[in-house]
Design a protein around this motif. Structure first.
Motif, PDB file in Angstrom:
ATOM      1  N   ASP A  58       0.632  -1.426  -0.035  1.00 14.13           N
ATOM      2  CA  ASP A  58      -0.009  -0.082  -0.004  1.00 14.13           C
ATOM      3  C   ASP A  58       0.718   1.345   0.062  1.00 14.13           C
ATOM      4  OD1 ASP A  58       0.777  -0.745   2.543  1.00 14.13           O
ATOM      5  OD2 ASP A  58      -0.699   0.815   3.448  1.00 14.13           O
ATOM      6  N   LYS A  59       2.166   1.307   0.336  1.00 15.57           N
ATOM      7  CA  LYS A  59       3.034   2.320   0.479  1.00 15.57           C
ATOM      8  C   LYS A  59       3.576   2.732  -0.811  1.00 15.57           C
ATOM      9  CE  LYS A  59       4.093   1.767   5.359  1.00 15.57           C
ATOM     10  NZ  LYS A  59       3.546   3.075   5.870  1.00 15.57           N
ATOM     11  N   THR A  60       3.983   1.645  -1.573  1.00 17.55           N
ATOM     12  CA  THR A  60       5.050   1.776  -2.761  1.00 17.55           C
ATOM     13  C   THR A  60       4.603   2.765  -3.678  1.00 17.55           C
ATOM     14  OG1 THR A  60       6.171   0.707  -4.445  1.00 17.55           O
ATOM     15  CG2 THR A  60       3.795   0.091  -4.331  1.00 17.55           C
ATOM     16  N   HIS A  61       5.475   3.638  -4.269  1.00 20.30           N
ATOM     17  CA  HIS A  61       5.257   4.745  -5.236  1.00 20.30           C
ATOM     18  C   HIS A  61       5.757   3.866  -6.975  1.00 20.30           C
ATOM     19  CE1 HIS A  61       6.196   7.993  -2.495  1.00 20.30           C
ATOM     20  NE2 HIS A  61       4.805   7.142  -1.971  1.00 20.30           N
ATOM     21  N   ARG A  66       8.534   9.811  -9.091  1.00 18.72           N
ATOM     22  CA  ARG A  66       9.325   9.707  -7.923  1.00 18.72           C
ATOM     23  C   ARG A  66       8.855  11.131  -7.082  1.00 18.72           C
ATOM     24  NH1 ARG A  66      13.891  11.633  -5.560  1.00 18.72           N
ATOM     25  NH2 ARG A  66      14.260  12.713  -7.384  1.00 18.72           N
ATOM     26  N   LEU A  67       8.792  10.875  -5.777  1.00 24.41           N
ATOM     27  CA  LEU A  67       8.427  12.138  -5.033  1.00 24.41           C
ATOM     28  C   LEU A  67       9.813  12.410  -4.153  1.00 24.41           C
ATOM     29  CD1 LEU A  67       5.029  11.355  -3.256  1.00 24.41           C
ATOM     30  CD2 LEU A  67       5.582  12.887  -5.086  1.00 24.41           C
ATOM     31  N   SER A  68      10.242  13.465  -3.868  1.00 27.27           N
ATOM     32  CA  SER A  68      11.383  13.790  -3.174  1.00 27.27           C
ATOM     33  C   SER A  68      11.239  13.271  -1.650  1.00 27.27           C
ATOM     34  CB  SER A  68      11.609  15.167  -2.963  1.00 27.27           C
ATOM     35  OG  SER A  68      11.951  15.815  -4.430  1.00 27.27           O
ATOM     36  N   HIS A  69      12.360  12.615  -1.126  1.00 27.67           N
ATOM     37  CA  HIS A  69      12.429  11.993   0.114  1.00 27.67           C
ATOM     38  C   HIS A  69      12.199  13.176   1.365  1.00 27.67           C
ATOM     39  CE1 HIS A  69      12.962   8.855   3.280  1.00 27.67           C
ATOM     40  NE2 HIS A  69      13.969   9.759   3.700  1.00 27.67           N
ATOM     41  N   VAL A  70      11.421  12.911   2.434  1.00 32.79           N
ATOM     42  CA  VAL A  70      11.274  13.808   3.223  1.00 32.79           C
ATOM     43  C   VAL A  70      11.913  13.194   4.513  1.00 32.79           C
ATOM     44  CG1 VAL A  70       9.662  15.008   5.071  1.00 32.79           C
ATOM     45  CG2 VAL A  70       9.245  14.828   2.418  1.00 32.79           C
ATOM     46  N   GLU A  71      12.792  13.845   4.951  1.00 35.01           N
ATOM     47  CA  GLU A  71      13.665  12.939   6.139  1.00 35.01           C
ATOM     48  C   GLU A  71      13.001  13.291   7.525  1.00 35.01           C
ATOM     49  OE1 GLU A  71      18.373  13.198   7.495  1.00 35.01           O
ATOM     50  OE2 GLU A  71      17.660  14.533   6.298  1.00 35.01           O
ATOM     51  N   GLY A  72      13.215  12.297   8.341  1.00 33.91           N
ATOM     52  CA  GLY A  72      12.845  12.265   9.625  1.00 33.91           C
ATOM     53  C   GLY A  72      13.760  11.570  10.526  1.00 33.91           C
ATOM     54  N   ARG A  73      14.125  12.164  11.679  1.00 31.70           N
ATOM     55  CA  ARG A  73      15.152  11.560  12.639  1.00 31.70           C
ATOM     56  C   ARG A  73      14.661  10.349  13.467  1.00 31.70           C
ATOM     57  NH1 ARG A  73      15.516  17.198  12.802  1.00 31.70           N
ATOM     58  NH2 ARG A  73      14.198  17.119  14.758  1.00 31.70           N
ATOM     59  N   GLN A  85       2.568  12.984   3.103  1.00 33.89           N
ATOM     60  CA  GLN A  85       3.111  12.902   1.828  1.00 33.89           C
ATOM     61  C   GLN A  85       2.622  11.816   1.035  1.00 33.89           C
ATOM     62  OE1 GLN A  85       7.251  11.308   1.656  1.00 33.89           O
ATOM     63  NE2 GLN A  85       7.501  12.522  -0.116  1.00 33.89           N
ATOM     64  N   ARG A  86       1.813  10.930   1.770  1.00 35.14           N
ATOM     65  CA  ARG A  86       1.177   9.697   0.833  1.00 35.14           C
ATOM     66  C   ARG A  86      -0.114  10.347   0.100  1.00 35.14           C
ATOM     67  NH1 ARG A  86      -0.807   6.147   6.235  1.00 35.14           N
ATOM     68  NH2 ARG A  86      -2.462   7.720   7.100  1.00 35.14           N
ATOM     69  N   ARG A  87      -0.658  11.286   0.579  1.00 34.40           N
ATOM     70  CA  ARG A  87      -1.743  11.906  -0.008  1.00 34.40           C
ATOM     71  C   ARG A  87      -1.385  12.554  -1.564  1.00 34.40           C
ATOM     72  NH1 ARG A  87      -2.542  14.626   5.060  1.00 34.40           N
ATOM     73  NH2 ARG A  87      -4.047  13.478   6.237  1.00 34.40           N
ATOM     74  N   ARG A  88       0.239  12.818  -1.950  1.00 36.24           N
ATOM     75  CA  ARG A  88       0.711  13.487  -2.850  1.00 36.24           C
ATOM     76  C   ARG A  88       0.948  12.314  -4.030  1.00 36.24           C
ATOM     77  NH1 ARG A  88       5.914  16.018  -0.954  1.00 36.24           N
ATOM     78  NH2 ARG A  88       5.899  16.687  -3.172  1.00 36.24           N
ATOM     79  N   CYS A 298       7.723   6.336   0.871  1.00 32.69           N
ATOM     80  CA  CYS A 298       7.965   7.716   1.567  1.00 32.69           C
ATOM     81  C   CYS A 298       9.055   7.489   2.708  1.00 32.69           C
ATOM     82  CB  CYS A 298       6.717   8.276   2.374  1.00 32.69           C
ATOM     83  SG  CYS A 298       5.497   8.793   1.442  1.00 32.69           S
ATOM     84  N   TRP A 299       9.338   6.210   2.654  1.00 33.53           N
ATOM     85  CA  TRP A 299      10.449   5.791   3.592  1.00 33.53           C
ATOM     86  C   TRP A 299      11.719   5.405   3.087  1.00 33.53           C
ATOM     87  CZ3 TRP A 299       9.925   4.458   8.954  1.00 33.53           C
ATOM     88  CH2 TRP A 299       8.799   4.715   9.588  1.00 33.53           C
ATOM     89  N   SER A 300      11.611   5.145   2.070  1.00 32.05           N
ATOM     90  CA  SER A 300      13.166   4.773   0.977  1.00 32.05           C
ATOM     91  C   SER A 300      12.680   5.011  -0.421  1.00 32.05           C
ATOM     92  CB  SER A 300      13.735   3.479   1.384  1.00 32.05           C
ATOM     93  OG  SER A 300      14.676   2.927   0.492  1.00 32.05           O
ATOM     94  N   PRO A 301      13.431   5.688  -0.885  1.00 27.99           N
ATOM     95  CA  PRO A 301      13.538   5.665  -2.769  1.00 27.99           C
ATOM     96  C   PRO A 301      14.206   4.624  -3.233  1.00 27.99           C
ATOM     97  CG  PRO A 301      15.775   6.986  -1.676  1.00 27.99           C
ATOM     98  CD  PRO A 301      14.753   6.493  -0.441  1.00 27.99           C
ATOM     99  N   TYR A 302      14.683   3.597  -2.421  1.00 25.99           N
ATOM    100  CA  TYR A 302      15.482   2.425  -3.107  1.00 25.99           C
ATOM    101  C   TYR A 302      14.500   1.228  -3.010  1.00 25.99           C
ATOM    102  CZ  TYR A 302      19.459   5.609  -2.341  1.00 25.99           C
ATOM    103  OH  TYR A 302      20.465   6.469  -2.257  1.00 25.99           O
ATOM    104  N   GLY A 303      14.934   0.089  -3.582  1.00 22.68           N
ATOM    105  CA  GLY A 303      14.200  -1.075  -3.780  1.00 22.68           C
ATOM    106  C   GLY A 303      13.647  -1.527  -5.166  1.00 22.68           C
ATOM    107  N   ASN A 304      13.865  -2.730  -5.335  1.00 27.32           N
ATOM    108  CA  ASN A 304      13.707  -3.098  -6.782  1.00 27.32           C
ATOM    109  C   ASN A 304      12.614  -4.421  -7.031  1.00 27.32           C
ATOM    110  OD1 ASN A 304      15.727  -5.240  -6.017  1.00 27.32           O
ATOM    111  ND2 ASN A 304      17.012  -4.548  -7.634  1.00 27.32           N
ATOM    112  N   GLY A 305      12.082  -4.886  -5.699  1.00 21.73           N
ATOM    113  CA  GLY A 305      11.324  -6.030  -5.790  1.00 21.73           C
ATOM    114  C   GLY A 305      12.207  -7.284  -5.936  1.00 21.73           C
ATOM    115  N   ASP A 306      13.413  -7.424  -5.977  1.00 17.04           N
ATOM    116  CA  ASP A 306      14.154  -8.658  -6.535  1.00 17.04           C
ATOM    117  C   ASP A 306      14.834  -9.297  -5.261  1.00 17.04           C
ATOM    118  OD1 ASP A 306      15.948 -10.496  -7.384  1.00 17.04           O
ATOM    119  OD2 ASP A 306      16.632  -9.030  -9.041  1.00 17.04           O
TER     120      ASP A 306
END
Length: 414
Positions: A58-61, A66-73, A85-88, A298-306
């Motif tokens: 449900d989270k994947t883009h 691509r949306l720019s990553h919003v950092e959180g500490r 961000q998920r609304r965008r 929104c958590w990571s711009p990476y990943g390829n489903g492999d």
């Protein structure tokens, strides 16, 4: 179907016969006399299909701009940022999840467990969307769904009722999140999680980022509750970063408790977090399995489903260099993940489900190191993908959103 000239993991060539979705026989090359479709693998390595033990459909883009990553500490800051961000995201969940599922299958994954957000913002909408995707692709991939209370169990008003509704609607497992670090109430959250699991007869998969002695105390509590509830083999903890931060003695004591309770540990090996030591856990009898976790969201711009790529990432992070260690890394995305998800019927033995992957490699260690494209993917003996592209039958599915929304990897390979 008969797969001729298949290279088995121990190196020999064989003809593998599949009927009614199961492996029914293996023969010396040329010895299979039965009629049926024959596919010549020409010495390609034949392997069991992969299992992705932890994703967020449900989270994947995937397939969306691509949306720019919003950092959180902190976990709390990142959750708050995602709720905005998920609304965008440009495409609906069904389209994005459908595109990612097709890419998973093209990469050789025919079984997955997806956590789905349940909170006051989305209610059951995310779950309903992913349920549609699961139904559309049920002939091509098995998908377990976890009701994931990412915004809290105790601190999110009405979360227990929403989770109960999600379980009634079709979720397979009860989720949880950092009982101490997020809810600040270990007993309160675990009472609810285990209570729902017992009430609905469901398994459990809890996100646990809490580190140090706090995290291992929670792991021990989960193990004790698992035994008390008679849920051995039906509880998993995802991440369990604390296991990579404590003293050897405390680690061993905690690992032994997890092994006795048959609580499985999922690792995705994020680059910046302390990770549970895979080899040491397995030596003490703990089932460890792999998952992609966040894939371009929104958590990571990476990943390829492999999952073959994920096995290599885990192996490199843990310095798994010998052939035996590379085979162990592969097992995290196949045999061990099947065990953690229940009903481990995949393999290359007679009676195993005909979910198989063929690729250009001489051995499993070579496959993990080289990560070659999947030449052929079978789901219950049916061709699901060839050379990284879904079969025409799979690609024609119309019931899960936009059928032409290909992910980045799929689009590039096609």
């Amino acid at each position: 179907m008969i797969l001729t000239n298949a290279r088995l993991p121990h190196g020999s060539l064989a003809d593998v016969e599949i009927a009614d979705g199961l492996i029914v026989a293996t023969h010396a090359p040329g010895a299979a006399a039965q009629a049926g479709e024959r596919v010549d693998l020409a010495g390609k390595l034949l392997l069991p299909a992969f299992v992705d033990g932890h994703i967020h459909l449900d989270k994947t883009h995937w397939g969306a701009p691509r949306l720019s990553h919003v950092e959180g500490r902190s976990v709390r800051e990142r959750i708050a940022a995602e709720r905005v961000q998920r609304r965008r995201v440009a495409l609906p969940i069904e389209a994005r999840a459908s595109a990612l599922v097709r890419t998973l299958i093209a990469n050789g994954t025919t079984r997955a467990r997806s956590h789905v957000d349940i909170d006051n913002d989305v209610g059951l909408a995310n779950l309903e969307a992913v349920l549609k995707v699961r139904e559309a692709y049920r002939d091509w991939i098995d998908i377990q769904l976890v009701a994931f209370p990412q915004s809290g169990v105790v601190t999110e008003d009405g979360a227990p009722d929403l989770m109960a509704a999600a379980l009634r609607a079709g979720a397979d497992l009860v989720g949880g999140l950092d009982p101490a670090g997020f809810d600040g109430d270990v007993k309160g959250q675990l009472d609810i999680v285990f209570g729902l699991a017992e009430r609905f007869g469901k398994g459990i998969d809890i996100h646990l980022h809490d580190g140090g002695e706090t995290g291992v105390a929670e792991l021990c509590d989960i193990a004790e509750r698992t035994i008390a509830a008679g849920m051995q083999g039906r509880v998993a903890v995802s991440h369990a970063f604390a296991l990579g931060t404590v003293t050897p003695r405390l680690f061993e004591e905690t690992a032994d408790r997890l092994a006795r309770a048959e609580v499985s540990i999922m690792t995705s090996c994020p680059p910046s977090a302390p990770v549970p030591p895979v080899g040491a856990l397995r030596e003490r009898g703990v089932t460890v399995f792999a998952g992609s976790d966040n894939i371009r969201d929104c958590w990571s711009p990476y990943g390829n489903g492999d999952m073959l790529d994920r096995a290599a990432i885990i192996a490199e992070r843990h310095e798994m260099f010998t052939d035996r260690e590379l085979e162990d890394a592969f097992a995290l995305a196949t045999r061990e993940a099947d065990k953690a998800l229940g009903d481990p019927r995949r393999g290359l033995h007679v009676g195993a489900v005909g979910d198989l992957v063929a690729l250009e490699a001489a051995s499993i260690p070579d496959a993990v190191v080289d990560r070659p494209q999947r030449s052929l993917v079978l789901r219950a003996g049916r061709v699901a993908a060839e050379r990284g592209v879904p079969s025409a039958e799979l690609a024609s599915i119309q019931g899960a959103g936009a059928p032409d929304a290909l992910g980045p990897v799929e689009a590039k390979r096609g």
